[in-house]
Design a protein around this motif. Structure first.
Motif, PDB file in Angstrom:
ATOM      1  N   THR A  39      -7.783   6.862  -2.597  1.00  0.00           N
ATOM      2  CA  THR A  39      -7.113   6.823  -1.417  1.00  0.00           C
ATOM      3  C   THR A  39      -6.809   8.315  -0.760  1.00  0.00           C
ATOM      4  N   ARG A  42     -10.575   9.118   0.595  1.00  0.00           N
ATOM      5  CA  ARG A  42     -10.483   8.451   1.883  1.00  0.00           C
ATOM      6  C   ARG A  42      -9.833   9.268   3.119  1.00  0.00           C
ATOM      7  N   ALA A  43      -8.693   9.946   2.536  1.00  0.00           N
ATOM      8  CA  ALA A  43      -8.032  10.749   3.732  1.00  0.00           C
ATOM      9  C   ALA A  43      -8.482  12.211   3.714  1.00  0.00           C
ATOM     10  N   SER A  68      -4.068  16.875   6.078  1.00  0.00           N
ATOM     11  CA  SER A  68      -3.577  15.972   7.200  1.00  0.00           C
ATOM     12  C   SER A  68      -2.625  14.797   6.427  1.00  0.00           C
ATOM     13  N   THR A  70      -1.336  12.732   8.659  1.00  0.00           N
ATOM     14  CA  THR A  70      -1.694  11.565   9.357  1.00  0.00           C
ATOM     15  C   THR A  70      -3.106  10.831   8.647  1.00  0.00           C
ATOM     16  N   ALA A  71      -3.804  11.491   8.169  1.00  0.00           N
ATOM     17  CA  ALA A  71      -5.054  10.821   7.297  1.00  0.00           C
ATOM     18  C   ALA A  71      -4.494  10.283   6.152  1.00  0.00           C
ATOM     19  N   LEU A  72      -3.513  10.959   5.627  1.00  0.00           N
ATOM     20  CA  LEU A  72      -3.046  10.261   4.015  1.00  0.00           C
ATOM     21  C   LEU A  72      -2.250   8.997   4.478  1.00  0.00           C
ATOM     22  N   ARG A  74      -2.692   6.807   7.149  1.00  0.00           N
ATOM     23  CA  ARG A  74      -3.783   6.153   7.384  1.00  0.00           C
ATOM     24  C   ARG A  74      -4.423   5.504   6.265  1.00  0.00           C
ATOM     25  N   ALA A  75      -4.697   6.229   5.319  1.00  0.00           N
ATOM     26  CA  ALA A  75      -5.325   5.626   4.339  1.00  0.00           C
ATOM     27  C   ALA A  75      -4.389   4.660   3.526  1.00  0.00           C
TER      28      ALA A  75
END
Length: 286
Positions: A39, A42-43, A68, A70-72, A74-75
């Motif tokens: 995870t 991916r972030a 980020s 936001t990326a975390l 989302r993942a």
């Protein structure tokens, strides 16, 4: 102890970990580490930007504030459910892995024993242990329940970034020994639990509705149906001091099937005093 620095806090915990034997627990821990690593990868969060602490049935990650969030998120919303589904579809019932997760932000320091210190971290752990989050996971068919802190919702979630639907997060308040904590739960809010949603429709145990139950007749101060309060009775004019007194408040009262007869009859109201014969048709006096 180091100076506190701003961090993103990620917590992941295995459901019903203590119910498993040693072999199953070892397997679940490997799966937990795999899910966390994939995870974060991916972030786009490099290993050099995070610190990890092992808590047996859970893993704690302190992530550099420059990574980020936001990326975390989302993942977490896409990668974690997909990984858990892939693992569980091939695992026996005793090896199923389901996770609770929390994302928060705050200031954390590291002491001389490499321990993590900070009230923001404590609050994140309280959210992870909250009964509401446990119940949310138990009531879901999928294998992941995520809660984010108020600061994460304010800074990231509410803005509706791609892959992070703000409408899927609901405000909740959870109880903790640090007092009530406000947070945001992803997905449906449980119908019951020690904690409660801030949405209407769920009563808080012990709360008063504002209504009082009718007292029983055997309770002190209870009044029979139709009786008046003492102050209402006190407002009545005092009765004449002598003779029998009957109060008739209108209508045509009957006693034993007959009208009031004898010395007084046809009474439609007021007070009746003196000799009164009830139930007879003649005019004999007593």
């Amino acid at each position: 102890m180091t100076d506190p620095v701003s961090r993103t806090i990620l917590l992941l915990d295995i459901e019903k970990y203590s119910d498993r034997d040693d072999i199953e627990q070892a397997y679940l821990r490997r799966m937990l580490y795999d899910v966390a690593d994939r995870t974060l990868e991916r972030a786009g969060i490099d290993e050099r930007l995070r610190l990890r602490a092992d808590r047996g049935d859970s893993v704690m990650e302190l992530i550099d504030a420059n990574a980020s969030v936001t990326a975390l998120l989302r993942a977490l919303l896409t990668e974690v459910p997909a990984q858990l589904h892939a693992v569980n579809r091939m695992a026996s019932s005793s090896a199923q892995i389901r996770l609770r997760g929390v994302v928060a932000t705050g200031y954390v320091a590291v002491d001389e024993h490499d321990g993590w210190v900070g009230s923001d971290l404590n609050h994140a752990c309280r959210l992870l242990d909250a009964q509401l989050l446990r119940t949310a996971l138990r009531e879901r068919r999928d294998d992941f329940a995520l809660c984010v802190s108020e600061s994460v919702h304010t800074g990231i979630v509410r803005h509706g970034h791609a892959g992070i639907p703000a409408e899927d997060f609901h405000p909740v308040t959870v109880d903790s020994k640090n007092g009530p904590l406000r947070a945001w739960l992803h997905g449906p809010v449980p119908e019951a639990g020690d904690d409660h949603s801030e949405k209407g429709g769920t009563s808080v145990p012990g709360a008063s509705s504002g209504e009082r139950p009718a007292p029983r007749r055997d309770q002190p101060g209870a009044q029979a149906p139709g009786s008046q309060a003492p102050e209402a009775r006190a407002a009545r004019p005092s009765a004449p001091p002598a003779g029998a007194v009957f109060h008739f408040d209108g209508g045509a009262p009957t006693f034993g099937g007959s009208l009031v007869g004898g010395d007084q009859h046809g009474v439609s109201g007021g007070q009746v005093t003196g000799d009164v014969h009830l139930g007879g048709s003649g005019g004999e006096s007593a």
